[in-house]
Design a protein around this motif. Sequence first.
Motif, PDB file in Angstrom:
ATOM      1  N   ALA A   9       0.819  -1.206   0.000  1.00 31.68           N
ATOM      2  CA  ALA A   9       0.000   0.000   0.000  1.00 31.68           C
ATOM      3  C   ALA A   9       0.861   1.268   0.000  1.00 31.68           C
ATOM      4  O   ALA A   9       0.400   2.330  -0.416  1.00 31.68           O
ATOM      5  N   LEU A  10       2.096   1.135   0.461  1.00 34.48           N
ATOM      6  CA  LEU A  10       3.054   2.240   0.432  1.00 34.48           C
ATOM      7  C   LEU A  10       3.943   2.196  -0.814  1.00 34.48           C
ATOM      8  O   LEU A  10       4.947   2.888  -0.887  1.00 34.48           O
ATOM      9  N   PHE A  30       6.792  -0.442  12.095  1.00 26.06           N
ATOM     10  CA  PHE A  30       7.425  -0.762  10.813  1.00 26.06           C
ATOM     11  C   PHE A  30       6.834   0.048   9.666  1.00 26.06           C
ATOM     12  O   PHE A  30       7.555   0.736   8.934  1.00 26.06           O
ATOM     13  N   LEU A  31       5.517  -0.026   9.471  1.00 29.89           N
ATOM     14  CA  LEU A  31       4.913   0.686   8.344  1.00 29.89           C
ATOM     15  C   LEU A  31       4.958   2.194   8.542  1.00 29.89           C
ATOM     16  O   LEU A  31       5.138   2.953   7.581  1.00 29.89           O
ATOM     17  N   ASP A  32       4.808   2.648   9.764  1.00 31.17           N
ATOM     18  CA  ASP A  32       4.918   4.077  10.032  1.00 31.17           C
ATOM     19  C   ASP A  32       6.304   4.578   9.644  1.00 31.17           C
ATOM     20  O   ASP A  32       6.449   5.643   9.024  1.00 31.17           O
ATOM     21  N   SER A  33       7.339   3.821   9.974  1.00 30.24           N
ATOM     22  CA  SER A  33       8.696   4.197   9.584  1.00 30.24           C
ATOM     23  C   SER A  33       8.847   4.197   8.068  1.00 30.24           C
ATOM     24  O   SER A  33       9.428   5.129   7.478  1.00 30.24           O
ATOM     25  N   LEU A  34       8.333   3.173   7.422  1.00 30.90           N
ATOM     26  CA  LEU A  34       8.480   3.033   5.969  1.00 30.90           C
ATOM     27  C   LEU A  34       7.675   4.063   5.188  1.00 30.90           C
ATOM     28  O   LEU A  34       7.947   4.293   4.003  1.00 30.90           O
ATOM     29  N   LEU A  89       9.443   6.576   2.997  1.00 29.80           N
ATOM     30  CA  LEU A  89       9.873   6.234   1.641  1.00 29.80           C
ATOM     31  C   LEU A  89       8.785   6.483   0.607  1.00 29.80           C
ATOM     32  O   LEU A  89       9.085   6.580  -0.587  1.00 29.80           O
ATOM     33  N   SER A  90       7.544   6.589   1.062  1.00 33.15           N
ATOM     34  CA  SER A  90       6.450   6.814   0.115  1.00 33.15           C
ATOM     35  C   SER A  90       6.299   8.275  -0.267  1.00 33.15           C
ATOM     36  O   SER A  90       5.631   8.589  -1.257  1.00 33.15           O
ATOM     37  N   VAL A  91       6.926   9.178   0.497  1.00 33.20           N
ATOM     38  CA  VAL A  91       6.738  10.610   0.218  1.00 33.20           C
ATOM     39  C   VAL A  91       8.047  11.387   0.098  1.00 33.20           C
ATOM     40  O   VAL A  91       8.032  12.550  -0.299  1.00 33.20           O
TER      41      VAL A  91
END
Length: 245
Positions: free
Chosen positions: A19-20, A62-66, A69-71
């Motif tokens: 999703a990211l 984990f996803l909050d950290s990643l 990389l999406s922005v």
Amino acid sequence: MGEPTPLLPRVALIQGAAALNLSLAADQVDRFERYAAELVDWNRRINLTAITDPLEIVHKHFLDSLSILSVCDLHMGERIIDVGSGAGFPALPIRIVRPDLHVTLLEATRKKCDFLRHMVEALALDRVTVVHARAEDVAHDPAQREQYATALARAVAGLATLSEYLLPFVRIGGQAIAQKAGAVETEVGAAGAAIEVLGGRLQRVTPATVPGVMESRAILLIEKIAPTPEKYPRRAGMPEKRPIR
């Protein structure tokens, strides 16, 4: 100490990363699984995180950290520093996904540094250095000052204070990235003078949608456009006690 029992919800991690717009290789998922298990195991002995539910670790760590990389653009092979790294967020998850990066984890608490060093070894990560020190001290070291393309922090301090921690590490043309939760407009407004004095310019504030996280998130990107005056950061404790106004 034996290896902790794996507990990671792998499907949630893989789908959340997708999703990211991130695709995780099998060995990267394995590393995240080991990371989560070690985090819970060590947290029984030292205070690393209030989040110990496996699914929440996936979403809120984990996803909050990643989501960075999406922005935000992190260029191939660049040097990044995570200021106030704590249990390794956000830089260690980013390093798992981006093995080309050279990462410094800066943390003032010795026991947390012990955990970080253990994780670097347990996850077999190269090009990762753990530094046990305060940002106010290390940022005056010529080997560290204005040597990084990117300085990161997550939930460390108010933006004016955080800018004084981050911007001295960033080379001209680089960037400071701050992750924030909730409404940030007032905080951004109050930090304008500090950012300018420290050689920065707020480029953008980007809302970040993190899979599985209901609370609002924002990622703030500050460009480094001029050298930080030599007197900054001030001595330990001052950036927090008396933010630049």
